[in-house]
Design an enzyme around this catalytic site. Structure first.
Site, short mmCIF file in Angstrom:
data_model
loop_
_atom_site.label_atom_id
_atom_site.label_comp_id
_atom_site.label_asym_id
_atom_site.label_seq_id
_atom_site.Cartn_x
_atom_site.Cartn_y
_atom_site.Cartn_z
N ASP A 62 -4.87 0.21 -9.98
CA ASP A 62 -5.05 1.64 -10.29
C ASP A 62 -4.50 2.56 -9.19
O ASP A 62 -4.88 3.72 -9.10
CB ASP A 62 -6.53 1.95 -10.52
CG ASP A 62 -7.39 1.73 -9.28
OD1 ASP A 62 -6.89 1.13 -8.30
OD2 ASP A 62 -8.55 2.15 -9.29
N GLU A 63 -3.58 2.06 -8.38
CA GLU A 63 -3.05 2.88 -7.29
C GLU A 63 -1.56 2.62 -7.10
O GLU A 63 -1.14 1.47 -7.01
CB GLU A 63 -3.81 2.58 -5.99
CG GLU A 63 -3.42 3.48 -4.84
CD GLU A 63 -4.26 3.23 -3.59
OE1 GLU A 63 -3.80 3.58 -2.50
OE2 GLU A 63 -5.37 2.68 -3.72
#
Length: 391
Positions: A95-96
């Site tokens: 998620d990054e």
């Protein structure tokens, strides 16, 4: 990405939108949350909170088991969109994302406009549930910290122009990389806040940390652009907190066989060999931890490591006579690229080549990739799908 796992589930299941959602590591109402939607967070629910406590704070929370493979597919879709507008330098996690800016986009106003363009693209091409907070910084650490300052759907920046005042009211241990041990060292040295940390001499920070990482950290905080170092893999393995039905000795052993198959297949996929096998077991009793390892020749043969796994389970059972097992893991250590494995005079190994058993294992890998996991297995095992397997 903001509350990524919960947001993906809300996107996939429209009935969940606008409702408090918690994502669990395992099926059922045991264990803890690995993610929570913002609607759940409004009730005080937090990631890593036990399901019992989450239900106490938010009785109407809706639970869904994690589906990591699904989240990876959304990660890949988002990565394609971001890379279309700017250089996607690194996928830091599921998620990054880390994006490199250059030319005119390295100026604050054009960079901010670029972020807004990417936000609109993700919304239009995937859905409005998938929001992200962006941080702009003169290096990866400042950008990461800036990205956490405004959630959800935020946009903030950090540079020597607004540091350290912009972070003056934030606790020191809210910074990434400042865990309990580092915090204790900083406090012992008289560093209790971010402005004091920022003004440290980098050489002094190295002495406080006891390593060059302290110097790197302070130089990054001061705005210097030090690239992330390349990491190298040191081992392969899998661990599992067992569901209630798999905590008997028989079922736990069958799950361990499944974990060995998965681990050695990954070892083979990356063209490595391993010469140490370890087993870790947690028993449901006060003297609850047991671990041993066996050293062996460098191998990537699944059947060989299954034999070692069976030996260690027999040893554990003879020593502990366990009744229930809560978790366990397998570990392949002392890895060496297959291309560097030497020939063995007393074993069927040629230099840098797979032997016949390893070639057979590679053929099984091909069949499982083509026709689905577990099309061919090495005897009886018991799959225990969890956080990284579902979806």
């Amino acid at each position: 990405m903001n509350s990524f796992f919960a947001s993906v589930e809300q996107h996939e299941e429209p009935a969940l939108r606008g409702k408090p959602v918690g994502i669990t590591a395992m099926e059922g109402d045991v264990g803890c949350l690995v993610a929570a939607s913002y609607e759940a967070k409004d009730f005080g629910v937090k990631t890593t909170m036990s399901i019992k406590d989450a239900k106490r704070l938010c009785p109407h929370i809706i639970l869904r088991p994690s589906r990591h493979r699904l989240y990876v597919r959304y990660n890949q879709r988002i990565a394609v969109i971001l890379d279309r507008f700017a250089e996607l330098e690194r996928v830091r996690s599921v998620d990054e994302f880390q994006i490199a800016l250059g030319g005119t986009t390295s100026l604050l106003l054009p960079a901010s406009d670029l972020v807004r363009t990417m936000k609109r693209a993700v919304k239009d091409e995937i859905g409005s549930n998938l929001r992200f907070s962006a941080g702009i910084g003169s290096n990866h650490l400042l950008a990461k910290i800036a990205g956490k300052l405004e959630k959800p759907d935020g946009l903030q920046w950090l540079s020597p122009d607004n540091m350290p005042d912009r972070l003056a009211d934030i606790p020191l241990d809210d910074l990434p990389g400042i865990a309990r041990g580092v915090l204790a060292k900083l406090n012992f040295a008289g560093v209790y806040d971010i402005p004091t940390l920022y003004r440290l001499d980098p050489k002094h920070a190295r002495a406080i940390w006891g390593s060059i990482e302290g110097e790197r950290y302070v130089r990054l905080m001061q705005g210097e652009n030090i690239p992330l170092g390349q990491t190298t893999r040191g081992s392969y393995g899998n661990s599992k907190v067992l569901a209630l039905e798999n905590r008997t000795v028989k079922n736990a052993y069958m799950v361990s066989r499944w974990l060995v198959e998965k681990s050695v297949a990954r070892l083979r996929r990356d063209e490595y060999t391993a010469s140490q096998f370890s087993l870790f077991v947690s028993l449901q009793r006060p003297d609850g931890r047991w671990s041993r390892n066996i050293k062996t020749h460098h191998s990537q043969d699944t059947a060989h490591f299954l034999d070692l796994n069976r030996q260690l389970w027999r040893m554990m059972y003879d020593q502990k006579h366990p009744y229930l097992i809560s978790s366990m893991g397998v570990h392949l250590g002392n890895i060496l690229p297959l291309s560097k494995r030497p020939a063995e005079m007393l074993l069927p190994f040629e230099m840098a080549k797979q032997n016949k058993r390893e070639q057979l294992a590679k053929t099984i890998d091909t069949l499982n990739r083509r026709f689905g996991d577990r099309t061919v297995t090495y005897g009886v095992n018991k799959a225990h799908y969890g956080f990284f397997d579902r979806g």
